[in-house]
Design an enzyme around this catalytic site. Structure first.
Site, PDB file in Angstrom:
ATOM      1  N   HIS A  29      -3.283  -7.736  -4.520  1.00  0.00           N
ATOM      2  CA  HIS A  29      -3.328  -7.575  -3.062  1.00  0.00           C
ATOM      3  C   HIS A  29      -3.474  -8.945  -2.385  1.00  0.00           C
ATOM      4  O   HIS A  29      -2.822  -9.214  -1.382  1.00  0.00           O
ATOM      5  CB  HIS A  29      -4.541  -6.733  -2.642  1.00  0.00           C
ATOM      6  CG  HIS A  29      -4.555  -5.337  -3.187  1.00  0.00           C
ATOM      7  ND1 HIS A  29      -5.477  -4.916  -4.115  1.00  0.00           N
ATOM      8  CD2 HIS A  29      -3.774  -4.258  -2.931  1.00  0.00           C
ATOM      9  CE1 HIS A  29      -5.275  -3.633  -4.393  1.00  0.00           C
ATOM     10  NE2 HIS A  29      -4.241  -3.211  -3.701  1.00  0.00           N
ATOM     11  N   GLY A 138       4.180  -4.849  -2.880  1.00  0.00           N
ATOM     12  CA  GLY A 138       4.241  -5.364  -4.249  1.00  0.00           C
ATOM     13  C   GLY A 138       5.317  -4.662  -5.059  1.00  0.00           C
ATOM     14  O   GLY A 138       5.440  -3.433  -5.002  1.00  0.00           O
TER      15      GLY A 138
END
Ligand code: AMP
Length: 272
Positions: A29, A138
């Site tokens: 993250h 992602g």
């Protein structure tokens, strides 16, 4: 600073990058937050465990929640503020859903009915609330990237998407908030997913046929994984393919004990 209410979210006055998360932040993250920080004047992170993307037998209740720690980590990585609404704030009544076509039908969409309706709905809501210029996702969640990209294209959402590479532990295990559920023994087995993907990628690049896929499936099953899928697919359509083309990827979802792990590799880097 943490903003909890939609009405308190400030309109953008400079270029705004946005990183949606469910919290329990890890380096994966933080790499998205750092990418946003590099490319925008302001970076916003959301922390919201979205109930509409969890199935009835999934881990919504036990999903890790640690807002104070997440806020510190996000700000440390360059976030300007955090948007952390409650479920009631986001869903005051039975919600309207966004349903993305084609790319939601296979793999995670097939294993987790309704999951991507929840993802697309919450992400579009967050986009409309935060109004970013760029949003960061992602590659770890390959199909989620395909779903969001398709939604942004089909619904003309006015922002730019950035897909960032998967961050891994030193032994290759893709970082995930769910790794915390693994027992020490499972944690020791888990890196086999990445090792298997690497070997399979190399074999497919060298011209191996679908027997290589079968070998990879067997290798994981023999080591204690219960496979949902391991397949060669087109990362644009998320449909199975036999072509080792530019957009080809291998994706896997497997259970180890009660923990479900996913991972993927593009056959050719920078194809995404
Ligand atoms: P999540 O909190 O799991 O919903 O993830 C929030 C965002 O972080 C999504 O765009 C994920 O794809 C991304 N993400 C999760 N794990 C990783 C990782 N290991 N490397 C890079 N990005 C990741």
């Amino acid at each position: 600073m943490v903003i909890r209410r939609i009405e308190d979210v400030p309109a953008p006055t400079k270029s705004r990058g946005f990183v949606p998360t469910m919290g329990a932040l890890h380096e994966g993250h933080l790499s998205l937050i750092r990418a946003s920080k590099r490319e925008n004047e302001e970076t916003v992170v959301s922390v919201f465990v979205n109930p509409t993307q969890f199935g009835p037998n999934e881990d919504f209740a036990k999903y890790p929640r640690m807002l104070e720690r997440d806020t510190e980590l996000a700000i440390g990585a360059g976030a300007d503020w955090i948007f952390a609404p409650t479920p009631e704030e986001m869903y005051p009544r039975k919600t309207t859903f966004v349903r993305v076509s084609e790319v939601t039908e296979t793999y995670e969409g097939a294993s987790r009915p309704g999951h991507f309706d929840g993802v697309a709905t919450v992400v579009l809501k967050l986009f409309n609330i935060v109004r970013p210029h760029r949003a960061y996702f992602g590659q770890k969640d390959l199909q989620q990237c395909a779903v969001i990209r398709r939604m942004v294209e089909d619904l003309n959402v006015p922002l730019k998407l950035s897909i960032e590479p998967t961050l891994r532990e030193a032994d290759g295990l893709a970082m995930s908030s769910r790794n915390a559920y693994l027992s020490p023994q499972e944690r020791a087995t888990a890196p086999l997913i990445y090792a298997t993907l690497i070997e399979l990628r190399d074999r497919l690049r060298d011209g191996a046929d679908s027997a290589a896929l079968e070998d990879a499936r067997r290798r994981l099953s023999d080591s204690g994984f219960v496979l949902d899928y391991l397949d060669l697919l087109d990362s644009g359509t998320m449909q199975p393919t036999k072509e080792v083309g530019e957009r080809a990827a291998i994706a896997v979802a497997a259970r180890l004990g009660s923990t479900r792990l996913i991972d993927n590799l593009l056959l050719y880097p920078n194809a995404f």
